[in-house]
Design a protein around this motif. Structure first.
Motif, PDB file in Angstrom:
ATOM      1  N   LEU A  52       0.835  -1.203   0.000  1.00 46.31           N
ATOM      2  CA  LEU A  52       0.000   0.000   0.000  1.00 46.31           C
ATOM      3  C   LEU A  52       0.873   1.257   0.000  1.00 46.31           C
ATOM      4  O   LEU A  52       0.620   2.199  -0.756  1.00 46.31           O
ATOM      5  CB  LEU A  52      -0.941   0.019   1.205  1.00 46.31           C
ATOM      6  CG  LEU A  52      -1.792   1.273   1.368  1.00 46.31           C
ATOM      7  CD1 LEU A  52      -2.719   1.457   0.170  1.00 46.31           C
ATOM      8  CD2 LEU A  52      -2.575   1.227   2.659  1.00 46.31           C
ATOM      9  N   ILE A  53       1.902   1.263   0.817  1.00 48.27           N
ATOM     10  CA  ILE A  53       2.815   2.415   0.852  1.00 48.27           C
ATOM     11  C   ILE A  53       3.492   2.611  -0.499  1.00 48.27           C
ATOM     12  O   ILE A  53       3.588   3.728  -1.003  1.00 48.27           O
ATOM     13  CB  ILE A  53       3.851   2.240   1.987  1.00 48.27           C
ATOM     14  CG1 ILE A  53       3.149   2.298   3.340  1.00 48.27           C
ATOM     15  CG2 ILE A  53       4.951   3.296   1.886  1.00 48.27           C
ATOM     16  CD1 ILE A  53       4.012   1.865   4.506  1.00 48.27           C
ATOM     17  N   ILE A  54       3.925   1.509  -1.096  1.00 48.12           N
ATOM     18  CA  ILE A  54       4.552   1.590  -2.418  1.00 48.12           C
ATOM     19  C   ILE A  54       3.547   2.082  -3.450  1.00 48.12           C
ATOM     20  O   ILE A  54       3.885   2.865  -4.338  1.00 48.12           O
ATOM     21  CB  ILE A  54       5.145   0.218  -2.804  1.00 48.12           C
ATOM     22  CG1 ILE A  54       6.351  -0.091  -1.917  1.00 48.12           C
ATOM     23  CG2 ILE A  54       5.530   0.173  -4.279  1.00 48.12           C
ATOM     24  CD1 ILE A  54       6.877  -1.487  -2.025  1.00 48.12           C
ATOM     25  N   SER A  55       2.298   1.659  -3.324  1.00 49.28           N
ATOM     26  CA  SER A  55       1.261   2.095  -4.251  1.00 49.28           C
ATOM     27  C   SER A  55       1.016   3.594  -4.135  1.00 49.28           C
ATOM     28  O   SER A  55       0.810   4.267  -5.148  1.00 49.28           O
ATOM     29  CB  SER A  55      -0.033   1.327  -3.983  1.00 49.28           C
ATOM     30  OG  SER A  55      -1.031   1.682  -4.894  1.00 49.28           O
ATOM     31  N   VAL A  56       1.032   4.118  -2.923  1.00 50.78           N
ATOM     32  CA  VAL A  56       0.821   5.558  -2.729  1.00 50.78           C
ATOM     33  C   VAL A  56       1.997   6.344  -3.294  1.00 50.78           C
ATOM     34  O   VAL A  56       1.816   7.378  -3.947  1.00 50.78           O
ATOM     35  CB  VAL A  56       0.614   5.876  -1.229  1.00 50.78           C
ATOM     36  CG1 VAL A  56       0.652   7.365  -0.973  1.00 50.78           C
ATOM     37  CG2 VAL A  56      -0.695   5.271  -0.742  1.00 50.78           C
ATOM     38  N   ALA A  58       4.603   5.190  -5.536  1.00 52.75           N
ATOM     39  CA  ALA A  58       4.996   4.953  -6.930  1.00 52.75           C
ATOM     40  C   ALA A  58       3.903   4.261  -7.733  1.00 52.75           C
ATOM     41  O   ALA A  58       4.187   3.613  -8.735  1.00 52.75           O
ATOM     42  CB  ALA A  58       6.274   4.122  -6.958  1.00 52.75           C
ATOM     43  N   GLY A  59       2.661   4.388  -7.304  1.00 54.60           N
ATOM     44  CA  GLY A  59       1.561   3.724  -7.981  1.00 54.60           C
ATOM     45  C   GLY A  59       1.328   4.205  -9.398  1.00 54.60           C
ATOM     46  O   GLY A  59       0.877   3.451 -10.252  1.00 54.60           O
ATOM     47  N   SER A  60       1.637   5.441  -9.679  1.00 57.30           N
ATOM     48  CA  SER A  60       1.441   5.972 -11.034  1.00 57.30           C
ATOM     49  C   SER A  60       2.359   5.307 -12.049  1.00 57.30           C
ATOM     50  O   SER A  60       2.096   5.337 -13.245  1.00 57.30           O
ATOM     51  CB  SER A  60       1.688   7.483 -11.049  1.00 57.30           C
ATOM     52  OG  SER A  60       0.723   8.118 -10.253  1.00 57.30           O
ATOM     53  N   PHE A  61       3.438   4.705 -11.572  1.00 61.63           N
ATOM     54  CA  PHE A  61       4.388   4.040 -12.455  1.00 61.63           C
ATOM     55  C   PHE A  61       4.139   2.535 -12.559  1.00 61.63           C
ATOM     56  O   PHE A  61       4.899   1.827 -13.204  1.00 61.63           O
ATOM     57  CB  PHE A  61       5.820   4.289 -11.979  1.00 61.63           C
ATOM     58  CG  PHE A  61       6.144   5.748 -11.874  1.00 61.63           C
ATOM     59  CD1 PHE A  61       6.199   6.548 -13.011  1.00 61.63           C
ATOM     60  CD2 PHE A  61       6.368   6.341 -10.649  1.00 61.63           C
ATOM     61  CE1 PHE A  61       6.485   7.894 -12.923  1.00 61.63           C
ATOM     62  CE2 PHE A  61       6.658   7.692 -10.546  1.00 61.63           C
ATOM     63  CZ  PHE A  61       6.713   8.472 -11.686  1.00 61.63           C
ATOM     64  N   GLY A  62       3.122   2.026 -11.883  1.00 64.66           N
ATOM     65  CA  GLY A  62       2.774   0.616 -11.973  1.00 64.66           C
ATOM     66  C   GLY A  62       3.609  -0.302 -11.110  1.00 64.66           C
ATOM     67  O   GLY A  62       3.512  -1.521 -11.228  1.00 64.66           O
ATOM     68  N   VAL A  63       4.415   0.252 -10.239  1.00 61.86           N
ATOM     69  CA  VAL A  63       5.302  -0.556  -9.401  1.00 61.86           C
ATOM     70  C   VAL A  63       4.507  -1.533  -8.538  1.00 61.86           C
ATOM     71  O   VAL A  63       4.899  -2.687  -8.357  1.00 61.86           O
ATOM     72  CB  VAL A  63       6.197   0.352  -8.524  1.00 61.86           C
ATOM     73  CG1 VAL A  63       7.044  -0.460  -7.571  1.00 61.86           C
ATOM     74  CG2 VAL A  63       7.078   1.229  -9.403  1.00 61.86           C
ATOM     75  N   ILE A  68       3.084  -7.494  -7.373  1.00 64.23           N
ATOM     76  CA  ILE A  68       2.182  -8.623  -7.141  1.00 64.23           C
ATOM     77  C   ILE A  68       2.122  -9.559  -8.343  1.00 64.23           C
ATOM     78  O   ILE A  68       1.325 -10.479  -8.374  1.00 64.23           O
ATOM     79  CB  ILE A  68       0.771  -8.169  -6.716  1.00 64.23           C
ATOM     80  CG1 ILE A  68       0.111  -7.304  -7.767  1.00 64.23           C
ATOM     81  CG2 ILE A  68       0.809  -7.477  -5.377  1.00 64.23           C
ATOM     82  CD1 ILE A  68      -1.341  -6.980  -7.455  1.00 64.23           C
ATOM     83  N   GLY A  69       2.975  -9.318  -9.324  1.00 62.90           N
ATOM     84  CA  GLY A  69       3.103 -10.248 -10.434  1.00 62.90           C
ATOM     85  C   GLY A  69       2.212  -9.959 -11.616  1.00 62.90           C
ATOM     86  O   GLY A  69       2.127 -10.773 -12.532  1.00 62.90           O
ATOM     87  N   GLN A  70       1.553  -8.834 -11.638  1.00 65.77           N
ATOM     88  CA  GLN A  70       0.698  -8.474 -12.766  1.00 65.77           C
ATOM     89  C   GLN A  70       1.471  -7.546 -13.696  1.00 65.77           C
ATOM     90  O   GLN A  70       1.247  -6.339 -13.746  1.00 65.77           O
ATOM     91  CB  GLN A  70      -0.587  -7.816 -12.263  1.00 65.77           C
ATOM     92  CG  GLN A  70      -1.432  -8.734 -11.420  1.00 65.77           C
ATOM     93  CD  GLN A  70      -2.671  -8.051 -10.870  1.00 65.77           C
ATOM     94  OE1 GLN A  70      -2.736  -6.828 -10.774  1.00 65.77           O
ATOM     95  NE2 GLN A  70      -3.652  -8.854 -10.485  1.00 65.77           N
ATOM     96  N   VAL A  71       2.379  -8.154 -14.462  1.00 65.19           N
ATOM     97  CA  VAL A  71       3.303  -7.389 -15.296  1.00 65.19           C
ATOM     98  C   VAL A  71       2.572  -6.628 -16.397  1.00 65.19           C
ATOM     99  O   VAL A  71       2.872  -5.454 -16.649  1.00 65.19           O
ATOM    100  CB  VAL A  71       4.381  -8.324 -15.897  1.00 65.19           C
ATOM    101  CG1 VAL A  71       5.314  -7.566 -16.820  1.00 65.19           C
ATOM    102  CG2 VAL A  71       5.164  -9.003 -14.790  1.00 65.19           C
ATOM    103  N   ALA A  88      -4.320   4.928 -10.382  1.00 65.32           N
ATOM    104  CA  ALA A  88      -3.431   4.903  -9.224  1.00 65.32           C
ATOM    105  C   ALA A  88      -4.225   5.083  -7.930  1.00 65.32           C
ATOM    106  O   ALA A  88      -3.993   4.380  -6.942  1.00 65.32           O
ATOM    107  CB  ALA A  88      -2.365   5.986  -9.356  1.00 65.32           C
ATOM    108  N   ILE A  89      -5.176   5.979  -7.931  1.00 63.73           N
ATOM    109  CA  ILE A  89      -5.994   6.220  -6.736  1.00 63.73           C
ATOM    110  C   ILE A  89      -6.889   5.023  -6.441  1.00 63.73           C
ATOM    111  O   ILE A  89      -7.043   4.609  -5.288  1.00 63.73           O
ATOM    112  CB  ILE A  89      -6.807   7.518  -6.891  1.00 63.73           C
ATOM    113  CG1 ILE A  89      -5.865   8.725  -6.919  1.00 63.73           C
ATOM    114  CG2 ILE A  89      -7.834   7.669  -5.771  1.00 63.73           C
ATOM    115  CD1 ILE A  89      -6.522  10.026  -7.289  1.00 63.73           C
ATOM    116  N   VAL A  90      -7.467   4.429  -7.460  1.00 57.14           N
ATOM    117  CA  VAL A  90      -8.312   3.250  -7.273  1.00 57.14           C
ATOM    118  C   VAL A  90      -7.487   2.110  -6.674  1.00 57.14           C
ATOM    119  O   VAL A  90      -7.959   1.379  -5.790  1.00 57.14           O
ATOM    120  CB  VAL A  90      -8.971   2.832  -8.613  1.00 57.14           C
ATOM    121  CG1 VAL A  90      -9.620   1.471  -8.500  1.00 57.14           C
ATOM    122  CG2 VAL A  90      -9.974   3.875  -9.056  1.00 57.14           C
TER     123      VAL A  90
END
Length: 112
Positions: A52-56, A58-63, A68-71, A88-90
């Motif tokens: 979740l922290i990584i998503s907040v 660097a989520g815009s970059f798809g990290v 989680i393996g969804q390349v 990214a927000i979703v």
């Protein structure tokens, strides 16, 4: 498998799974023989809070999707800048559940 060993595993790793999954995991682990225990005890799971922290951040970059393996979705998210920020927000609301589902898939490999 020994019930005490299974309960210790569940207590240690409960944060990596959803609450309703824990009963299923415990029942399946009790049915396993001890030969699977070494593999299972050395398995590492992804922490949903960390994702979740990584998503907040660097989520815009798809990290988060890459982790989680969804390349494919990670690349799509990277190319669209996180769906212009909306995707990214979703994902801030979805990534913890997706991580826990991936962890369940990982543990199920050892249960069958």
């Amino acid at each position: 498998m020994d019930a005490q060993k299974v309960d210790m595993f569940i207590m240690t790793n409960a944060k990596y799974f959803e609450g309703h999954q824990l009963t299923f995991i415990r029942e399946r682990l009790l049915e396993l023989d001890d030969s699977h225990w070494m593999l299972l005890s050395t398995t590492s799971f992804q922490d949903p809070s960390t994702n979740l922290i990584i998503s907040v951040i660097a989520g815009s970059f798809g990290v988060d999707r890459f982790l989680i393996g969804q390349v494919g979705l990670g690349i799509a998210k990277l190319l669209t800048c996180g769906g212009l920020g909306i995707w990214a927000i979703v994902d801030w609301f979805l990534i913890m559940k997706l991580t826990k589902e991936k962890n369940l898939e990982k543990i199920q490999k050892y249960m069958y």
